[in-house]
Design a protein around this motif. Structure first.
Motif, PDB file in Angstrom:
ATOM      1  N   GLN A 149       0.855  -1.356   0.117  1.00  0.00           N
ATOM      2  CA  GLN A 149      -0.079  -0.004   0.124  1.00  0.00           C
ATOM      3  C   GLN A 149       0.902   1.112   0.015  1.00  0.00           C
ATOM      4  OE1 GLN A 149      -2.275  -0.825   3.470  1.00  0.00           O
ATOM      5  NE2 GLN A 149      -4.258  -0.687   2.266  1.00  0.00           N
ATOM      6  N   PHE A 189       1.142   5.259   1.056  1.00  0.00           N
ATOM      7  CA  PHE A 189       0.763   6.202   1.982  1.00  0.00           C
ATOM      8  C   PHE A 189       1.165   7.636   1.734  1.00  0.00           C
ATOM      9  CE2 PHE A 189       0.541   2.190   4.280  1.00  0.00           C
ATOM     10  CZ  PHE A 189      -0.584   2.183   4.302  1.00  0.00           C
ATOM     11  N   TYR A 223      -6.553   9.814  10.712  1.00  0.00           N
ATOM     12  CA  TYR A 223      -5.642   8.774   9.814  1.00  0.00           C
ATOM     13  C   TYR A 223      -4.743   8.169  10.731  1.00  0.00           C
ATOM     14  CZ  TYR A 223      -7.970  11.839   6.299  1.00  0.00           C
ATOM     15  OH  TYR A 223      -8.664  12.400   5.746  1.00  0.00           O
ATOM     16  N   TYR A 257      -3.399   4.671  12.369  1.00  0.00           N
ATOM     17  CA  TYR A 257      -3.592   3.119  12.477  1.00  0.00           C
ATOM     18  C   TYR A 257      -2.749   2.869  13.489  1.00  0.00           C
ATOM     19  CZ  TYR A 257      -6.464   3.969   8.599  1.00  0.00           C
ATOM     20  OH  TYR A 257      -7.374   4.516   7.845  1.00  0.00           O
ATOM     21  N   LYS A 297      -1.441  -5.167   5.591  1.00  0.00           N
ATOM     22  CA  LYS A 297      -2.167  -4.200   4.956  1.00  0.00           C
ATOM     23  C   LYS A 297      -3.375  -3.694   5.622  1.00  0.00           C
ATOM     24  CE  LYS A 297      -4.583  -6.966   1.578  1.00  0.00           C
ATOM     25  NZ  LYS A 297      -4.966  -7.255   0.366  1.00  0.00           N
ATOM     26  N   ILE A 298      -3.804  -2.518   5.500  1.00  0.00           N
ATOM     27  CA  ILE A 298      -5.120  -1.841   5.979  1.00  0.00           C
ATOM     28  C   ILE A 298      -6.344  -2.327   5.035  1.00  0.00           C
ATOM     29  CG2 ILE A 298      -6.320   0.271   6.871  1.00  0.00           C
ATOM     30  CD1 ILE A 298      -3.564   1.603   7.147  1.00  0.00           C
ATOM     31  N   HIS A 310     -10.418  -1.894   5.532  1.00  0.00           N
ATOM     32  CA  HIS A 310     -11.558  -1.674   6.292  1.00  0.00           C
ATOM     33  C   HIS A 310     -12.994  -1.929   5.346  1.00  0.00           C
ATOM     34  CE1 HIS A 310      -9.983  -0.498  10.306  1.00  0.00           C
ATOM     35  NE2 HIS A 310      -8.680   0.098   9.271  1.00  0.00           N
ATOM     36  N   THR A 336     -14.516   1.338   3.582  1.00  0.00           N
ATOM     37  CA  THR A 336     -13.680   2.260   3.110  1.00  0.00           C
ATOM     38  C   THR A 336     -12.838   2.216   1.730  1.00  0.00           C
ATOM     39  OG1 THR A 336     -11.732   1.567   4.218  1.00  0.00           O
ATOM     40  CG2 THR A 336     -13.182   2.988   5.736  1.00  0.00           C
ATOM     41  N   GLU A 337     -12.197   2.843   1.374  1.00  0.00           N
ATOM     42  CA  GLU A 337     -11.305   2.454   0.234  1.00  0.00           C
ATOM     43  C   GLU A 337     -10.118   1.673   0.267  1.00  0.00           C
ATOM     44  OE1 GLU A 337     -10.648   6.546  -1.688  1.00  0.00           O
ATOM     45  OE2 GLU A 337     -12.457   6.330  -2.842  1.00  0.00           O
ATOM     46  N   HIS A 338      -9.954   1.243   1.462  1.00  0.00           N
ATOM     47  CA  HIS A 338      -8.776   0.589   1.793  1.00  0.00           C
ATOM     48  C   HIS A 338      -8.851  -0.685   1.431  1.00  0.00           C
ATOM     49  CE1 HIS A 338      -8.206   3.833   4.894  1.00  0.00           C
ATOM     50  NE2 HIS A 338      -6.833   3.687   4.523  1.00  0.00           N
ATOM     51  N   ASP A 377      -2.429  -2.468  -3.547  1.00  0.00           N
ATOM     52  CA  ASP A 377      -3.463  -1.331  -3.485  1.00  0.00           C
ATOM     53  C   ASP A 377      -3.127  -0.311  -4.471  1.00  0.00           C
ATOM     54  OD1 ASP A 377      -5.532   0.275  -2.812  1.00  0.00           O
ATOM     55  OD2 ASP A 377      -5.380  -0.375  -0.538  1.00  0.00           O
ATOM     56  N   HIS A 380      -3.387   6.136   0.017  1.00  0.00           N
ATOM     57  CA  HIS A 380      -4.181   6.286   1.377  1.00  0.00           C
ATOM     58  C   HIS A 380      -3.351   7.359   2.431  1.00  0.00           C
ATOM     59  CE1 HIS A 380      -6.893   3.410   0.195  1.00  0.00           C
ATOM     60  NE2 HIS A 380      -5.892   2.574  -0.078  1.00  0.00           N
TER      61      HIS A 380
END
Length: 83
Positions: free
Chosen positions: A10, A12, A20, A22, A29-30, A32, A35-37, A69, A73
Motif C-alpha cells: 500500500q 501512503f 488517519y 492506525y 495492509k489496512i 476496512h 472504506t477505500e482501503h 492497492d 491512502h
C-alpha cells in the motif's frame, strides 16, 4: 516457509492528522469494510523477482502472489512512529 509467499503493498501520504491514525501497521495492509482501503487491488501470481528467473527457469519460491492497492491512502505521522 518458502512454499507460500505473498507480497502486499500500500502507498501512503503521511499527514499530521490523527483522524488517519492506525495502531499497528506492521501487522499488514489496512483493510476496512466501507472504506477505500484494500478495495481496488492489482493481483499477480508469478515467481519472477529479477532477471535471473524467467518463464522457463522458475524460482523455488513459487508461486509468489503479489497484491498492490492501487489507491494512495493517508496515514498519520504518529502511526509511522509506532513501526
Amino acid at each position: 516457509t518458502f512454499q507460500k509467499i505473498g507480497v502486499q503493498a500500500q502507498v501512503f501520504t503521511i499527514v499530521n492528522d490523527e483522524r488517519y491514525h492506525y495502531d499497528n501497521l506492521i501487522e499488514g495492509k489496512i483493510v476496512h469494510p466501507g472504506t477505500e482501503h484494500g478495495q481496488d487491488i492489482a493481483k499477480y501470481t508469478g515467481s519472477t523477482t529479477g532477471t535471473s528467473r524467467s518463464n522457463e527457469i522458475c524460482s523455488r519460491y513459487t508461486p509468489i502472489t503479489w497484491q498492490v492497492d492501487r489507491k494512495c491512502h493517508m496515514v498519520s505521522a504518529s502511526s509511522m512512529d509506532k513501526l
